[in-house]
Each structure stands twice: as C-alpha cells, then as structure tokens.
Design an enzyme around this catalytic site. Structure first.
Site, mmCIF file in Angstrom:
data_model
loop_
_atom_site.group_PDB
_atom_site.id
_atom_site.type_symbol
_atom_site.label_atom_id
_atom_site.label_comp_id
_atom_site.label_asym_id
_atom_site.label_seq_id
_atom_site.Cartn_x
_atom_site.Cartn_y
_atom_site.Cartn_z
ATOM 1 N N GLY A 268 -43.652 -8.384 21.578
ATOM 2 C CA GLY A 268 -44.850 -7.914 22.270
ATOM 3 C C GLY A 268 -44.982 -6.413 22.118
ATOM 4 O O GLY A 268 -44.517 -5.829 21.137
ATOM 5 N N CYS A 269 -45.587 -5.787 23.093
ATOM 6 C CA CYS A 269 -45.834 -4.346 23.047
ATOM 7 C C CYS A 269 -44.542 -3.579 22.797
ATOM 8 O O CYS A 269 -43.576 -3.711 23.542
ATOM 9 C CB CYS A 269 -46.466 -3.890 24.359
ATOM 10 S SG CYS A 269 -46.724 -2.113 24.437
#
Length: 177
Positions: A11-12
């Site tokens: 993810g981020c």
C-alpha cells in the site's frame, strides 16, 4: 558490509518505511515504484494505474546481521495481506501489496511465510499477497522519502484515518502501528 535488497509493496509507501528503520542490520529504506513497465515514473504517473508499478520500499540490509525472513516478519505486520485490491482506503493497482523476490532463497522464504501465516489463522481470510520476480525499482521523489519524519502529524493522521493503524493493532498489538 555485505548487502542484500528486499523490495516490498504494502500500500502507501509512507507507511512502509518507519517499521523497518530501527531494526539492526537494516541500512536504508527507500520509497519508490516497482514492478511496472514505465521507466523512471513519477508519482502522478503511477497514480494513473497505467504504469504497472506499485508503491514499494526497497530495503538494503546486511544479511550477516538480519535475514530476509526477519524482514518478512516485519513486513507482514505493516499491512493487510488478505487484500490484493489496494490497502485500506487506498485502492487500485498502485497500492497492491507484492513481495518482489531477488533470488530463489527470497522466493522460498516468502512462500513459506505465506503458508505459515495461513496455517496460523491470524487473519479471517487467506493471505494472498503475490510473490513476483524483481525486475525494477525507481526511487520516489524526495518529498516522499522518510515522510514519517518530515510530516509526522500528517503521517499519524493518515495512518489512523486510513484504517491501517487500527487493523495492525487489532492483529499484532501496538508494536508496528
């Protein structure tokens, strides 16, 4: 110093750096883009989901001090490995989790760790994080590097607001949240 690399997406990338930085043997953690077909992509290009890249971190480590297996132990405590469509409120190709293995040892270790987590039943759904061969990594723009240090208030709000912090705490306690 001997050095090896681990390239991991969860993810981020802002949230993927801090958990690794204080562990012995880890020399650097760089945010960037990996796995795609576009050369030297920008953040804006990766966000279009047309480059094939995911947000990732590349970890340089000393295998005489820590192992790839130890790095995987940390990694799986930083995101939701049962979700392959993105992470928390970040959806789409660029936020998909991936383990990019650099050699056969890393591939075997990643496969074993996935199997182990599934057998332990820590998650309500199966661990489905893809394991793919490493092909490239491009460092992200400077403002993305060490984001948790440069923007601590926003980093904390993002972690909490996205649901990442609550998920990690509910599965692993406070150790990596």
């Amino acid at each position: 110093m001997t050095k090896e690399y681990a390239t991991l997406a969860g993810g981020c990338f802002w949230c993927m750096v801090k958990p690794f930085t204080s562990y012995p043997g880890i020399k650097s953690v760089v945010s960037g883009y990996s796995g795609g077909h576009a050369d030297n992509p920008t953040y804006e290009q990766v966000c279009t989901n047309q480059t094939g890249h995911v947000e990732a971190v590349q970890i340089t480590f000393d295998p005489e001090v820590t192992s790839f297996e130890n790095i995987l132990d940390i990694y799986f405590k930083t995101f939701d490995p049962t979700d392959d469509q993105g992470q928390f409120f970040d959806r789409g190709e660029s936020y998909q989790p991936v383990i990019f293995y650099h050699d056969k040892h890393q591939k075997k270790a990643a496969e074993f760790k996935k199997q182990q987590l599934n057998e332990q039943g820590i998650f309500k759904k199966p661990v489905i994080t893809p394991i793919k061969p490493y092909k490239n990594f491009y460092p992200a723009e400077d403002y993305h590097q060490d984001y948790y240090k440069k923007n601590p208030v926003h980093y904390y709000q993002y972690q909490r607001g996205s649901g990442r912090k609550a998920f990690i705490e509910s599965h692993w306690g406070n150790q990596n949240a």
